[in-house]
Design a protein around this motif. Structure first.
Motif, PDB file in Angstrom:
ATOM      1  N   SER A  39       5.472  -5.852   2.861  1.00 38.70           N
ATOM      2  CA  SER A  39       4.364  -5.762   3.498  1.00 38.70           C
ATOM      3  C   SER A  39       3.814  -4.785   4.264  1.00 38.70           C
ATOM      4  O   SER A  39       4.593  -4.184   5.000  1.00 38.70           O
ATOM      5  CB  SER A  39       4.598  -7.001   4.526  1.00 38.70           C
ATOM      6  OG  SER A  39       4.833  -8.393   4.051  1.00 38.70           O
ATOM      7  N   GLY A  40       2.756  -4.276   4.050  1.00 39.84           N
ATOM      8  CA  GLY A  40       2.297  -3.159   4.659  1.00 39.84           C
ATOM      9  C   GLY A  40       1.032  -2.390   3.838  1.00 39.84           C
ATOM     10  O   GLY A  40       0.652  -2.890   2.984  1.00 39.84           O
ATOM     11  N   GLN A  41       0.567  -1.334   4.523  1.00 41.96           N
ATOM     12  CA  GLN A  41      -0.623  -0.370   3.923  1.00 41.96           C
ATOM     13  C   GLN A  41      -0.244   0.852   3.612  1.00 41.96           C
ATOM     14  O   GLN A  41       0.477   1.511   4.546  1.00 41.96           O
ATOM     15  CB  GLN A  41      -1.794  -0.813   4.703  1.00 41.96           C
ATOM     16  CG  GLN A  41      -3.063  -0.218   4.372  1.00 41.96           C
ATOM     17  CD  GLN A  41      -4.251  -0.193   5.083  1.00 41.96           C
ATOM     18  OE1 GLN A  41      -3.876  -0.844   6.488  1.00 41.96           O
ATOM     19  NE2 GLN A  41      -5.300   0.512   5.009  1.00 41.96           N
ATOM     20  N   LYS A  42      -0.515   1.377   2.554  1.00 40.82           N
ATOM     21  CA  LYS A  42      -0.188   2.654   2.047  1.00 40.82           C
ATOM     22  C   LYS A  42      -1.607   3.513   1.920  1.00 40.82           C
ATOM     23  O   LYS A  42      -2.588   2.784   1.542  1.00 40.82           O
ATOM     24  CB  LYS A  42       0.379   2.763   0.836  1.00 40.82           C
ATOM     25  CG  LYS A  42       1.952   2.256   1.083  1.00 40.82           C
ATOM     26  CD  LYS A  42       2.773   3.228   1.781  1.00 40.82           C
ATOM     27  CE  LYS A  42       4.237   2.869   2.133  1.00 40.82           C
ATOM     28  NZ  LYS A  42       4.857   3.760   2.898  1.00 40.82           N
ATOM     29  N   LEU A  43      -1.852   4.680   2.139  1.00 40.10           N
ATOM     30  CA  LEU A  43      -2.921   5.335   2.157  1.00 40.10           C
ATOM     31  C   LEU A  43      -2.990   6.741   1.295  1.00 40.10           C
ATOM     32  O   LEU A  43      -1.672   7.360   1.486  1.00 40.10           O
ATOM     33  CB  LEU A  43      -3.346   5.713   3.473  1.00 40.10           C
ATOM     34  CG  LEU A  43      -4.803   6.163   3.664  1.00 40.10           C
ATOM     35  CD1 LEU A  43      -5.972   5.250   3.321  1.00 40.10           C
ATOM     36  CD2 LEU A  43      -5.176   6.543   5.449  1.00 40.10           C
ATOM     37  N   TRP A  44      -4.001   7.254   0.957  1.00 34.77           N
ATOM     38  CA  TRP A  44      -3.988   8.454   0.067  1.00 34.77           C
ATOM     39  C   TRP A  44      -2.905   8.386  -1.189  1.00 34.77           C
ATOM     40  O   TRP A  44      -2.279   9.298  -1.531  1.00 34.77           O
ATOM     41  CB  TRP A  44      -3.435   9.757   1.004  1.00 34.77           C
ATOM     42  CG  TRP A  44      -4.179   9.615   2.280  1.00 34.77           C
ATOM     43  CD1 TRP A  44      -3.635   9.825   3.406  1.00 34.77           C
ATOM     44  CD2 TRP A  44      -5.636   9.571   2.606  1.00 34.77           C
ATOM     45  NE1 TRP A  44      -4.436   9.790   4.594  1.00 34.77           N
ATOM     46  CE2 TRP A  44      -5.643   9.823   3.787  1.00 34.77           C
ATOM     47  CE3 TRP A  44      -6.714   9.540   1.751  1.00 34.77           C
ATOM     48  CZ2 TRP A  44      -6.860   9.679   4.948  1.00 34.77           C
ATOM     49  CZ3 TRP A  44      -7.990   9.672   2.667  1.00 34.77           C
ATOM     50  CH2 TRP A  44      -8.020   9.613   3.908  1.00 34.77           C
ATOM     51  N   ILE A  45      -3.018   7.221  -1.857  1.00 33.16           N
ATOM     52  CA  ILE A  45      -2.324   6.956  -2.833  1.00 33.16           C
ATOM     53  C   ILE A  45      -3.046   7.583  -4.155  1.00 33.16           C
ATOM     54  O   ILE A  45      -3.988   6.637  -4.822  1.00 33.16           O
ATOM     55  CB  ILE A  45      -1.544   5.611  -3.026  1.00 33.16           C
ATOM     56  CG1 ILE A  45      -1.124   4.935  -1.614  1.00 33.16           C
ATOM     57  CG2 ILE A  45      -0.729   5.487  -4.286  1.00 33.16           C
ATOM     58  CD1 ILE A  45      -0.001   5.968  -1.144  1.00 33.16           C
ATOM     59  N   SER A  46      -2.462   8.700  -4.904  1.00 28.14           N
ATOM     60  CA  SER A  46      -2.958   8.845  -6.225  1.00 28.14           C
ATOM     61  C   SER A  46      -2.469   7.901  -7.294  1.00 28.14           C
ATOM     62  O   SER A  46      -1.366   7.356  -7.083  1.00 28.14           O
ATOM     63  CB  SER A  46      -2.514  10.364  -6.506  1.00 28.14           C
ATOM     64  OG  SER A  46      -2.947  11.280  -5.517  1.00 28.14           O
ATOM     65  N   ASN A  47      -3.503   7.712  -8.225  1.00 23.49           N
ATOM     66  CA  ASN A  47      -3.136   6.681  -9.403  1.00 23.49           C
ATOM     67  C   ASN A  47      -2.925   5.549  -8.970  1.00 23.49           C
ATOM     68  O   ASN A  47      -2.730   4.459  -9.728  1.00 23.49           O
ATOM     69  CB  ASN A  47      -1.958   7.255 -10.193  1.00 23.49           C
ATOM     70  CG  ASN A  47      -2.089   8.489 -10.942  1.00 23.49           C
ATOM     71  OD1 ASN A  47      -3.111   9.368 -10.779  1.00 23.49           O
ATOM     72  ND2 ASN A  47      -0.873   9.124 -11.473  1.00 23.49           N
ATOM     73  N   GLY A  48      -3.259   5.074  -7.681  1.00 21.81           N
ATOM     74  CA  GLY A  48      -3.000   3.843  -7.171  1.00 21.81           C
ATOM     75  C   GLY A  48      -4.024   2.724  -7.924  1.00 21.81           C
ATOM     76  O   GLY A  48      -3.445   1.759  -8.166  1.00 21.81           O
ATOM     77  N   ALA A  49      -5.324   3.018  -8.334  1.00 20.47           N
ATOM     78  CA  ALA A  49      -6.129   2.130  -8.943  1.00 20.47           C
ATOM     79  C   ALA A  49      -5.671   1.631 -10.422  1.00 20.47           C
ATOM     80  O   ALA A  49      -5.670   0.497 -10.701  1.00 20.47           O
ATOM     81  CB  ALA A  49      -7.449   2.635  -9.041  1.00 20.47           C
ATOM     82  N   GLN A  50      -4.974   2.790 -10.967  1.00 23.59           N
ATOM     83  CA  GLN A  50      -4.659   2.475 -12.323  1.00 23.59           C
ATOM     84  C   GLN A  50      -3.405   1.901 -12.570  1.00 23.59           C
ATOM     85  O   GLN A  50      -2.783   1.839 -13.456  1.00 23.59           O
ATOM     86  CB  GLN A  50      -4.899   3.723 -13.159  1.00 23.59           C
ATOM     87  CG  GLN A  50      -6.310   4.485 -13.192  1.00 23.59           C
ATOM     88  CD  GLN A  50      -6.374   5.415 -12.096  1.00 23.59           C
ATOM     89  OE1 GLN A  50      -5.704   5.356 -11.067  1.00 23.59           O
ATOM     90  NE2 GLN A  50      -7.255   6.399 -12.367  1.00 23.59           N
ATOM     91  N   SER A  51      -2.380   2.049 -11.474  1.00 24.13           N
ATOM     92  CA  SER A  51      -0.914   1.957 -11.666  1.00 24.13           C
ATOM     93  C   SER A  51      -0.603   0.554 -12.060  1.00 24.13           C
ATOM     94  O   SER A  51      -1.238  -0.322 -11.713  1.00 24.13           O
ATOM     95  CB  SER A  51      -0.282   2.170 -10.279  1.00 24.13           C
ATOM     96  OG  SER A  51      -0.812   1.062  -9.234  1.00 24.13           O
ATOM     97  N   ASP A  52       0.590   0.525 -12.867  1.00 21.01           N
ATOM     98  CA  ASP A  52       1.203  -0.534 -13.106  1.00 21.01           C
ATOM     99  C   ASP A  52       2.201  -1.146 -12.351  1.00 21.01           C
ATOM    100  O   ASP A  52       2.688  -2.171 -12.228  1.00 21.01           O
ATOM    101  CB  ASP A  52       1.802  -0.436 -14.647  1.00 21.01           C
ATOM    102  CG  ASP A  52       0.532  -0.331 -15.505  1.00 21.01           C
ATOM    103  OD1 ASP A  52      -0.142  -1.283 -15.794  1.00 21.01           O
ATOM    104  OD2 ASP A  52       0.390   0.790 -16.373  1.00 21.01           O
ATOM    105  N   PHE A  53       2.958  -0.207 -11.760  1.00 21.71           N
ATOM    106  CA  PHE A  53       3.844  -0.403 -10.539  1.00 21.71           C
ATOM    107  C   PHE A  53       3.686   0.790  -9.474  1.00 21.71           C
ATOM    108  O   PHE A  53       3.263   2.015  -9.853  1.00 21.71           O
ATOM    109  CB  PHE A  53       5.172  -0.622 -11.391  1.00 21.71           C
ATOM    110  CG  PHE A  53       5.762   0.748 -12.000  1.00 21.71           C
ATOM    111  CD1 PHE A  53       6.659   1.614 -11.180  1.00 21.71           C
ATOM    112  CD2 PHE A  53       5.685   1.129 -13.321  1.00 21.71           C
ATOM    113  CE1 PHE A  53       7.165   2.759 -11.718  1.00 21.71           C
ATOM    114  CE2 PHE A  53       6.037   2.253 -13.934  1.00 21.71           C
ATOM    115  CZ  PHE A  53       7.135   3.035 -13.081  1.00 21.71           C
ATOM    116  N   ALA A  54       4.486   0.597  -8.372  1.00 23.06           N
ATOM    117  CA  ALA A  54       4.163   1.274  -7.328  1.00 23.06           C
ATOM    118  C   ALA A  54       5.790   1.560  -6.985  1.00 23.06           C
ATOM    119  O   ALA A  54       6.518   0.736  -6.885  1.00 23.06           O
ATOM    120  CB  ALA A  54       3.579   0.845  -6.114  1.00 23.06           C
TER     121      ALA A  54
END
Length: 388
Positions: free
Chosen positions: A162-177
């Protein structure tokens, strides 16, 4: 200009020069038109398109380059890899950022992953079948990883993030984080699948590099399992700082690529543009600008190449990589600014690429630790006294 570039590349091996030449031919033919396309669209490529682009750069080892051969990688030395990466950044820095994130996610999985994690996550990355993002920064947390608020809660074998991350590159296209979070009282890296975890992303609009994805990611009890912890539980702080050490050099190289593109534009324009009866390249102030730009660019490049060499030697080099990152990114802002100035009124129009180069360069002193943070790292290592 060609003679200057050739002299700078004289320190490269024959294999490196041939690799660079072949990569340049491909990238100028296939990527240069896409630079203009996605700049005009104002958004990054979709996931399927990005996977195709990753597959193309992987023909030269730009995804798997830092991965040892036993894990399916190209096993390149960082100098060779960095030469290709800088060239990609010269032609399309937006894609270079995406490649940097994908490549360093693969590097983390190779370095820290279990055999099962490598099979499920690393191999598909190297085949350009899946896209990864790495989640460190948060709305209230940047370089101080110790203070991340994102939390993992164990419930049996399951972990809920649970939480929020910011300034994440490739975030929109990502299959996993790969998520840096608090888990069991310490900082850990945890893999979260998008399909299973159901995390959400929101694309952010920004000044430059509009063809590179930069997102907010939202984890609302995103579900994963205990066998998705990457590396040793509680060692996420050390792991993250080691990744910073490498990533900062490549952020610097991104800026060098942008600065090189701006310098080339400025030289061409100065030779073509006539004022007061001669090319403006014949005016002393213009030559002074060009000399400053070329020297700053070479100094930044050499700092980054030293960092690459030290990383290959496996020695601690956070001082040197911080020097490389802050100097290269700040000098790129100066170089692109002078390129705009040389172009005069044309430089502030979208009819000439230096306007784009300046906006792109201005982004780079911020990610992976601001210039101010880099100076504090250097100062701490020189004095032994921490400012934070």
């Amino acid at each position: 200009m060609e003679n200057v570039i050739a002299a700078a590349q004289a320190i490269y091996t024959d294999d490196q020069r041939m690799l660079l030449e072949n990569f340049r031919k491909m990238a100028e033919a296939e990527f240069a038109p896409l630079t203009e396309k996605y700049e005009a669209l104002g958004h990054p490529p979709d996931a399927d398109t990005l996977k195709g682009l990753f597959a193309k750069v992987e023909e030269f080892g730009l995804i798997s380059g830092l991965i040892p051969e036993e894990d399916g990688g190209a096993g390149m030395d960082r100098m060779s890899y960095g030469i290709l990466y800088e060239e990609l950044a010269r032609i399309w820095p937006d894609l270079a950022i995406a490649v940097l994130i994908q490549g360093h996610a693969a590097f983390a999985l190779s370095l820290l992953g279990s055999p099962e994690q490598k099979e499920i996550y690393l191999k598909p990355l190297l085949r350009s079948e899946r896209i990864a993002c790495t989640c460190i920064s948060e709305p209230e947390v940047g370089s101080n990883v110790r203070e991340v608020k994102c939390r993992g809660t164990r419930e049996g074998e399951k972990i809920f993030i649970s939480g929020q991350k910011l300034w994440i590159s490739n975030g929109a296209q990502s299959d996993f984080a790969i998520v840096v979070c608090n888990l069991d009282g310490g900082i850990s890296m945890v893999i979260v699948d998008r399909d299973a975890g159901k995390y959400e992303s929101r694309e952010l609009r920004k000044l430059g590099l509009v063809g590179a994805s930069t997102c907010e990611l939202f984890f609302d009890r995103a579900e994963t399992t205990s066998d998705h912890v990457l590396g040793q539980p509680g060692s996420g702080l050390f792991q993250t700082l080691k990744l910073f050490e490498s990533a900062r050099v490549f952020v610097g190289l991104t800026s060098i690529g942008i600065g090189q593109a701006a310098l080339e534009c400025a030289v061409t324009y100065a030779k073509d543009r006539h004022q007061h009866g001669k090319p403006i390249a014949g005016h002393q102030l213009i030559q002074g600008y060009l000399a400053d730009m070329a020297t700053q660019l070479d100094a930044a490049r050499l700092l980054c190449q030293r960092g690459l060499k030290l990383l290959d030697l496996g020695v601690r080099c956070d001082t040197q990589t911080s020097m490389a990152k802050w100097y290269a990114t700040e000098m790129s802002v100066e170089i692109t600014g002078k390129a705009v100035q040389i172009h005069g009124g044309n430089g502030i129009t979208k009819e000439f690429p230096v306007e784009r180069h300046f906006r792109n360069a201005k982004v780079m002193p911020i990610p992976d630790g601001t210039t101010e943070i880099q100076k504090l790292v250097i100062g701490r290592n020189l004095t032994g006294v921490g400012a934070f």
